[in-house]
Scaffold this active site. Structure first.
Site, mmCIF file in Angstrom:
data_model
loop_
_atom_site.group_PDB
_atom_site.id
_atom_site.type_symbol
_atom_site.label_atom_id
_atom_site.label_comp_id
_atom_site.label_asym_id
_atom_site.label_seq_id
_atom_site.Cartn_x
_atom_site.Cartn_y
_atom_site.Cartn_z
ATOM 1 N N ARG B 243 -4.259 8.393 -40.274
ATOM 2 C CA ARG B 243 -4.975 9.528 -40.820
ATOM 3 C C ARG B 243 -4.022 10.255 -41.757
ATOM 4 O O ARG B 243 -2.839 9.939 -41.800
ATOM 5 C CB ARG B 243 -5.477 10.474 -39.719
ATOM 6 C CG ARG B 243 -4.353 11.143 -38.943
ATOM 7 C CD ARG B 243 -4.909 12.025 -37.839
ATOM 8 N NE ARG B 243 -5.671 13.149 -38.368
ATOM 9 C CZ ARG B 243 -5.157 14.332 -38.673
ATOM 10 N NH1 ARG B 243 -3.869 14.558 -38.507
ATOM 11 N NH2 ARG B 243 -5.915 15.305 -39.136
ATOM 12 N N GLU B 288 0.985 14.229 -45.313
ATOM 13 C CA GLU B 288 1.501 13.402 -44.225
ATOM 14 C C GLU B 288 0.582 12.208 -44.036
ATOM 15 O O GLU B 288 -0.627 12.380 -43.859
ATOM 16 C CB GLU B 288 1.553 14.191 -42.914
ATOM 17 C CG GLU B 288 2.589 15.304 -42.924
ATOM 18 C CD GLU B 288 2.598 16.100 -41.629
ATOM 19 O OE1 GLU B 288 3.455 16.968 -41.500
ATOM 20 O OE2 GLU B 288 1.736 15.850 -40.744
#
Lengths: 328, 357, 185
Positions: B243, B288
């Site tokens: 993710r 991220e």
């Protein structure tokens, strides 16, 4: 989501004890197989035929080396189809060296709790298999472990393997009353921090849990191997009407896959009923929905106007077959 | 890709503000091009909300500037620079690296897993060889980029130059958190986290997944974290998901941990006083890419957090990114902007991007 | 009790308002700790002991401790050779219960083997993320406390460590610009 199958070949067949067959399975190209957690199981595809009305997916605990294994080992007790067994073990007992087998990669539902300061393993009969795998790992890491094994004399598989791994920490008993007495005693003398793992017939595991509860063990320290096949359940076939078209969704195929195959684009991500992307509308012409996702709330489900196409299916009622009217 | 004629900012005039001297993302054309080409632009939609946005890993994502996502452990042009920074952070604050005693197996598991990923992604430079199979497998590891060669026996600490997690984390750019699974709950019980975005690994170590995410608004009310945990506890050996998450960071500063909040906090005020050139060079979109891996021997979940940063001036050079990032920043609800710590300057960031068209 | 904001996942409910949990009579041996002289804590312990006495054969190991340090010593002694089946019950302030919980978890106890009886929630331990000192003060969640190590004003964040029992504290005014240093501007 069902990951790709792996193709295996039978490399060794042994009669471990009467009625229990040990099987070694290697990758068809001889390469190391995926590592797996101790206590994991392998699901073998058992084809239909030979008295089996449909294909089966049978789960067997892995008993061999679990890190970078060159082969997967399982030990299978022959269950007689005449007594109601589905026939998977009879098929295993008919396999020969060189036979090809398809399997799902190992699945883990019974791993050791590494946080435990000690492991008490309690097994009966063929239920010893996942515990053997646990014991191998505890031997590797120098973790404290104790194993109690109830089996019929001469019919206990892997007795020598267990002794070689853990010597005096293994107790094999053949008498149920003596076993229960020992279990009671050992349950009351485990250092705080111990976890208990049990595998065997359901009645046996129930007994172990009852005795543990009597000895003051909280539920969080108790672990039982129950082959969780729910998440592999291929489901029943059903039909779908979408954009005026009728689709058949066979067992083992998801609604999402069926819709994609028919050329419909459905947004999706995880394909495991978690992310919420593949939510599709359900019209009034639908029968009941079998919701199997983790995404929709109880209110969503009660409203009955949507489902997650990657995991959920239609359910039949007494008077009509399983059917959905899907609105994209 | 649409390139505007603006040249990347090489040098900013002193202002007397706390932002003076912050690292920029360079004028080195080769490095700049590589960072843009591999940037995991995080906005698939014109609005952003939290969701359990997990998807199977390893799928390449094409962007207008290049692609990302083919590999689980990514080695890029910043490899040596970021490893050096990790070493400095650890030397200054050892609490960024913690291993609770029961995580020993997971650390070995993580090391082997990271080596496998590196070897699969960079076969020319990285190599993991099984020397001997069995109850105690023996391996040989070669990291050609760092000139390392090591033979070791699985589970035998003496055969490694250091503790396995710490050692392998000196060879990957990713931050690593290892989560132990007990009774259907995941606990962050080990890790090396030197590039935290506004959280403290040293404080959070030992907490459950739900507790670690406690302070994030909306996440709990919307059930996102509970669903994520339910998903993770079911993850099977060998399965890898990913993710993305994002925020804005001022300066090319990887370590914006809570520990250093007093150092980087004032920049959130200073940045408002900067001229447009400095603003576009200093405000970075920080992304991220997080990978979630079920480790086979320990059953632990390995959580990899890889941080990428690109200044707004570079984001603006890719037209699709410029427009999309402006839309997302302008629309983001106030509570989410507050939590991300960008409330004071996100409107200006959106306006800056719009004006850069 | 007012509903906890959904984001307070690491903050036990019993640190926000006093809560007395029921003892788990399934245990065979119970370490019962009264921390501090508060008569309310003594009353909780008395109630617990009455319930346990009425339960099937159990052994109760009661300790009246002057403070958390003494309680941790009594706990360590009891758990030294403890077997599975052991339970720990602690009555006192939320701060002391957090400290005992942290020690008990470290010793291998699980959350379900621990029972708390909280009689006051005024005092909190706050760990300074900048210098690692711990303040102990009467302060509310999201209040401000001075760090005894670095003198920074710390915001008491609603985030509690199960390993130390302390709240996370960080500089409340970190985003303020420093006084002009006289540099060119």
């Amino acid at each position: 989501m069902s990951p790709a199958r792996i193709s295996l070949v039978v490399t060794e067949v042994t009669e471990l004890v009467p009625g229990v067959r040990g099987l070694a399975l290697a990758a068809t190209d001889g390469a190391p197989l995926p590592s797996y957690p101790p206590g994991a199981h392998l699901v073998l595809d058992v084809p239909a035929g030979d008295g089996r009305p449909r294909a089966l997916a049978n789960a067997y605990s892995l008993t061999g080396e679990n890190v970078e294994p060159l082969e997967y080992r399982v030990s299978v007790l022959r269950c007689d189809p005449a007594t109601g067994a589905a026939g998977g073990s009879a098929w295993v007992h008919a396999l020969e060296v060189g036979d090809k087998v398809e399997a799902h990669p190992p699945r883990s539902l019974f791993a050791p709790v590494r946080h435990a300061s000690r492991h008490l393993l309690v097994g009966a009969g063929i239920g010893i298999t996942p515990l053997l795998s646990h014991l191998r790992s505890h031997a590797r890491w120098g973790a404290e472990a104790e194993l109690l094994y109830l089996c019929r004399e001469g019919l206990g598989a892997h007795v020598e393997d267990l002794a070689a791994l853990a010597g005096e920490s293994v107790t094999v008993l053949h008498d149920r009353a003596a076993f229960t007495a020992l279990l009671r005693e050992r349950l009351r003398d485990q250092p705080l921090g111990t976890h208990l793992y049990t595998c065997g017939p359901t009645g046996f595991m129930d007994l172990v849990h009852l005795e543990a509860a009597d000895a003051g063990w909280p539920a969080g320290r108790l672990h039982a191997e129950a082959f969780g096949t729910a998440d592999l359940d291929p489901g029943e076939p059903f039909t779908v009407s979408v954009d005026g078209e009728e689709l058949a969704v066979p067992a083992g195929v998801s609604l999402l896959e069926a819709l994609e195959e028919a050329g419909h684009e459905v947004a999706n991500l995880c394909r495991q009923g978690v992310c919420g992307e593949c939510r599709v509308g359900v019209g009034p012409g639908s029968g009941p929905v079998l919701h199997r996702d983790l995404y929709l709330t109880d209110e969503d489900k009660a409203a009955g106007d949507c489902l997650m196409a990657c995991v959920s299916r239609a359910e039949p009622t007494d008077d009509r077959p399983a059917h959905l009217e899907v609105i994209l | 890709m649409t390139a505007t004629p603006t040249a990347p900012t090489a040098f900013l005039a002193p202002t007397g503000l706390t932002t003076d001297g912050l690292p920029l993302t360079t004028v080195d054309e080769e490095r700049r091009a590589a960072l843009v080409a591999g940037f995991p632009f995080p906005f698939p939609n014109p609005t952003y909300r939290y969701s359990t946005n997990v998807e199977p890993a390893r799928g390449a994502v094409l962007t207008p500037a290049g692609q990302w996502g083919e590999v689980v452990v990514d080695v890029d042009v910043e490899y040596r620079e970021e490893l050096a920074q990790r070493e400095q952070v650890l030397a200054r604050d050892p609490s960024r690296y913690a291993v609770l005693p029961h995580m020993r197996v997971a650390c070995w598991d993580a090391m082997l897993g990271l080596m496998r990923e590196l070897a699969a992604a960079y076969p020319d430079d990285m190599e993991l060889t099984l020397v001997e199979a069995g109850a105690r497998p023996r391996y040989r590891w070669r990291n050609g980029l760092l000139g390392l060669e090591q033979e070791f026996t699985y589970g035998v600490e003496d055969t490694l130059p250091g503790e396995p997690l710490g050692w392998i984390c000196s060879q990957v750019q990713e931050d690593v958190v290892l989560m132990d699974q007990r009774d259907g709950v995941l606990y962050g019980d080990a890790g090396v986290v030197t590039f935290a975005a506004d959280w403290s690994f040293g404080f959070d170590v030992g907490m459950s997944f739900l507790e670690i995410h406690g302070p994030v608004p909306r996440l709990h009310a919307e059930g996102v974290i509970t669903r994520a945990q339910q998903f993770l506890v079911r993850l099977q050996p060998g399965e890898v998901y990913r993710r993305t998450n994002w925020t804005l960071t001022i300066g090319r500063r990887l370590d914006v941990s809570t520990e250093l909040y007093d150092e980087w906090g004032p920049d959130r005020e200073s940045v408002q006083l900067l001229d447009d050139t400095a603003f576009g060079a200093l405000v970075h979109l920080r992304v991220e890419v997080q990978h979630l891996v079920r480790l086979p021997e320990s059953g632990a979940i390995m959580f990899l957090i890889r941080t990428y940063m690109l200044p707004l001036e570079e984001v603006a050079r890719v037209e699709d990114w410029r427009v999309r990032a402006a839309d997302v920043l302008a629309e983001l609800p106030q509570d989410m902007a507050d939590y991300k710590g960008i409330a004071k300057f996100r409107d200006r960031a959106a306006a800056w991007l719009r004006a850069a068209g | 009790m007012s509903p906890a904001p959904p984001a307070y996942t690491s903050v036990p409910v019993w640190t926000r308002e006093p809560v007395v949990e029921e003892p788990d009579t399934a245990g065979l041996v119970h370490t019962v700790l009264q921390v501090g002289p508060d008569p309310a804590a003594a009353a909780v312990v008395a109630d617990w002991c009455a319930v346990l006495a009425a339960a099937p054969p159990v052994r109760v190991l009661p300790h009246v401790c002057a403070d958390a340090e003494e309680a941790l010593r009594a706990l360590a002694a009891d758990l030294q050779d403890a077997r599975v089946g052991h339970r720990v019950l602690v009555a006192g302030s939320a701060r002391d219960c957090l400290a005992v919980r942290a020690a008990a978890l470290r010793a291998g106890l699980t959350e379900e083997e621990l029972t708390v009886g909280v009689t006051s929630v005024a005092v909190r331990d706050v760990w300074c993320v900048h210098c690692a000192a711990t303040a102990s003060a009467e302060v509310d969640l999201e209040g401000v406390v001075a760090c005894p190590g670095c003198s920074r004003s710390l915001l008491v964040y609603p985030h509690v460590s199960r390993r130390s029992g302390a709240h996370l504290g960080f500089q409340v005014d970190a985003e303020q610009l420093p006084e002009p240093s006289g540099a060119a501007r």
